[in-house]
Design a protein around this motif. Structure first.
Motif, mmCIF file in Angstrom:
data_model
loop_
_atom_site.group_PDB
_atom_site.id
_atom_site.type_symbol
_atom_site.label_atom_id
_atom_site.label_comp_id
_atom_site.label_asym_id
_atom_site.label_seq_id
_atom_site.Cartn_x
_atom_site.Cartn_y
_atom_site.Cartn_z
ATOM 1 N N GLU A 3 0.862 -1.174 0.000
ATOM 2 C CA GLU A 3 0.000 0.000 0.000
ATOM 3 C C GLU A 3 0.900 1.226 0.000
ATOM 4 O O GLU A 3 1.896 1.281 0.706
ATOM 5 C CB GLU A 3 -0.870 0.000 1.258
ATOM 6 C CG GLU A 3 -1.742 1.222 1.386
ATOM 7 C CD GLU A 3 -2.473 1.254 2.725
ATOM 8 O OE1 GLU A 3 -3.172 2.240 2.962
ATOM 9 O OE2 GLU A 3 -2.345 0.318 3.521
ATOM 10 N N THR A 4 0.552 2.200 -0.814
ATOM 11 C CA THR A 4 1.315 3.440 -0.878
ATOM 12 C C THR A 4 0.660 4.471 0.024
ATOM 13 O O THR A 4 -0.553 4.649 -0.002
ATOM 14 C CB THR A 4 1.355 3.977 -2.318
ATOM 15 O OG1 THR A 4 1.955 2.990 -3.153
ATOM 16 C CG2 THR A 4 2.157 5.257 -2.400
ATOM 17 N N VAL A 5 1.481 5.138 0.815
ATOM 18 C CA VAL A 5 1.006 6.186 1.717
ATOM 19 C C VAL A 5 1.709 7.473 1.326
ATOM 20 O O VAL A 5 2.928 7.489 1.145
ATOM 21 C CB VAL A 5 1.336 5.835 3.189
ATOM 22 C CG1 VAL A 5 0.879 6.946 4.115
ATOM 23 C CG2 VAL A 5 0.719 4.515 3.575
ATOM 24 N N PRO A 24 4.060 4.150 11.835
ATOM 25 C CA PRO A 24 5.039 3.213 12.417
ATOM 26 C C PRO A 24 5.203 1.913 11.634
ATOM 27 O O PRO A 24 6.211 1.227 11.790
ATOM 28 C CB PRO A 24 4.472 2.941 13.811
ATOM 29 C CG PRO A 24 3.021 3.257 13.718
ATOM 30 C CD PRO A 24 2.884 4.320 12.667
ATOM 31 N N ASP A 25 4.272 1.552 10.767
ATOM 32 C CA ASP A 25 4.315 0.260 10.082
ATOM 33 C C ASP A 25 4.918 0.323 8.677
ATOM 34 O O ASP A 25 4.712 -0.580 7.876
ATOM 35 C CB ASP A 25 2.921 -0.349 10.034
ATOM 36 C CG ASP A 25 1.915 0.535 9.303
ATOM 37 O OD1 ASP A 25 2.207 1.732 9.113
ATOM 38 O OD2 ASP A 25 0.840 0.027 8.938
ATOM 39 N N LEU A 26 5.685 1.361 8.366
ATOM 40 C CA LEU A 26 6.301 1.466 7.037
ATOM 41 C C LEU A 26 7.483 0.514 6.915
ATOM 42 O O LEU A 26 8.295 0.393 7.828
ATOM 43 C CB LEU A 26 6.774 2.892 6.771
ATOM 44 C CG LEU A 26 5.706 3.949 6.546
ATOM 45 C CD1 LEU A 26 6.363 5.292 6.261
ATOM 46 C CD2 LEU A 26 4.786 3.574 5.402
ATOM 47 N N ARG A 28 9.560 0.659 3.980
ATOM 48 C CA ARG A 28 10.585 1.448 3.307
ATOM 49 C C ARG A 28 9.980 2.763 2.845
ATOM 50 O O ARG A 28 8.760 2.903 2.768
ATOM 51 C CB ARG A 28 11.212 0.700 2.138
ATOM 52 C CG ARG A 28 10.279 0.419 1.005
ATOM 53 C CD ARG A 28 10.933 -0.492 -0.049
ATOM 54 N NE ARG A 28 9.989 -0.759 -1.113
ATOM 55 C CZ ARG A 28 10.044 -0.195 -2.310
ATOM 56 N NH1 ARG A 28 11.015 0.646 -2.602
ATOM 57 N NH2 ARG A 28 9.154 -0.475 -3.222
ATOM 58 N N VAL A 29 10.842 3.709 2.489
ATOM 59 C CA VAL A 29 10.410 5.033 2.049
ATOM 60 C C VAL A 29 11.178 5.393 0.787
ATOM 61 O O VAL A 29 12.370 5.139 0.691
ATOM 62 C CB VAL A 29 10.679 6.096 3.144
ATOM 63 C CG1 VAL A 29 10.330 7.482 2.655
ATOM 64 C CG2 VAL A 29 9.910 5.757 4.402
ATOM 65 N N GLU A 30 10.482 5.968 -0.185
ATOM 66 C CA GLU A 30 11.114 6.511 -1.381
ATOM 67 C C GLU A 30 10.756 7.983 -1.463
ATOM 68 O O GLU A 30 9.647 8.370 -1.114
ATOM 69 C CB GLU A 30 10.609 5.809 -2.643
ATOM 70 C CG GLU A 30 10.998 4.361 -2.743
ATOM 71 C CD GLU A 30 10.438 3.702 -3.991
ATOM 72 O OE1 GLU A 30 9.847 4.407 -4.842
ATOM 73 O OE2 GLU A 30 10.590 2.490 -4.111
ATOM 74 N N VAL A 31 11.676 8.783 -1.960
ATOM 75 C CA VAL A 31 11.423 10.207 -2.126
ATOM 76 C C VAL A 31 11.515 10.528 -3.603
ATOM 77 O O VAL A 31 12.459 10.129 -4.272
ATOM 78 C CB VAL A 31 12.453 11.057 -1.335
ATOM 79 C CG1 VAL A 31 12.243 12.531 -1.591
ATOM 80 C CG2 VAL A 31 12.358 10.737 0.150
ATOM 81 N N ARG A 32 10.529 11.255 -4.124
ATOM 82 C CA ARG A 32 10.550 11.696 -5.516
ATOM 83 C C ARG A 32 10.599 13.210 -5.529
ATOM 84 O O ARG A 32 9.859 13.861 -4.797
ATOM 85 C CB ARG A 32 9.297 11.247 -6.255
ATOM 86 C CG ARG A 32 9.244 9.765 -6.443
ATOM 87 C CD ARG A 32 8.056 9.392 -7.260
ATOM 88 N NE ARG A 32 7.985 7.942 -7.317
ATOM 89 C CZ ARG A 32 7.276 7.286 -8.181
ATOM 90 N NH1 ARG A 32 6.544 7.938 -9.058
ATOM 91 N NH2 ARG A 32 7.252 5.989 -8.190
ATOM 92 N N GLY A 33 11.454 13.746 -6.353
ATOM 93 C CA GLY A 33 11.545 15.189 -6.513
ATOM 94 C C GLY A 33 11.027 15.590 -7.881
ATOM 95 O O GLY A 33 11.189 14.853 -8.853
ATOM 96 N N TYR A 34 10.393 16.743 -7.961
ATOM 97 C CA TYR A 34 9.854 17.245 -9.220
ATOM 98 C C TYR A 34 10.508 18.578 -9.536
ATOM 99 O O TYR A 34 10.440 19.504 -8.726
ATOM 100 C CB TYR A 34 8.326 17.402 -9.124
ATOM 101 C CG TYR A 34 7.644 16.080 -8.879
ATOM 102 C CD1 TYR A 34 7.287 15.256 -9.944
ATOM 103 C CD2 TYR A 34 7.400 15.640 -7.589
ATOM 104 C CE1 TYR A 34 6.684 14.035 -9.722
ATOM 105 C CE2 TYR A 34 6.799 14.407 -7.359
ATOM 106 C CZ TYR A 34 6.446 13.611 -8.420
ATOM 107 O OH TYR A 34 5.851 12.396 -8.201
#
Length: 76
Positions: A3-5, A24-26, A28-34
């Motif tokens: 699921e994407t948050v 708290p249940d993530l 992994r995290v990805e960051v996108r820049g525009y």
């Protein structure tokens, strides 16, 4: 299934700042820049230099206008 948050964030002094806490249940995290669509002066100068370097055309304004009008006539 994943699921994407979406976490709202902003850039402050060149650093990423989250506007909300991470759940708290993530896993992994990805960051996108525009990037903004601003073009650099160098890119514009390169485009102008390219256009100025093209050979001159061989058709007259009247010939081009006639072709455009002919095309418009076929749209109806």
């Amino acid at each position: 299934m994943t699921e994407t948050v979406t976490i709202p964030a902003h850039i402050e002094n060149g650093s990423l700042r989250l506007d909300a806490p991470l759940p708290p249940d993530l896993d992994r995290v990805e960051v996108r820049g525009y990037r903004s669509h601003r073009r650099s002066a160098t890119a514009i100068h390169e485009l102008v230099a390219f256009l100025e370097g093209l050979p001159p055309g061989t058709r007259t304004k009247e010939e081009i206008d006639g072709e455009v009008e002919e095309g418009r006539g076929s749209w109806r």
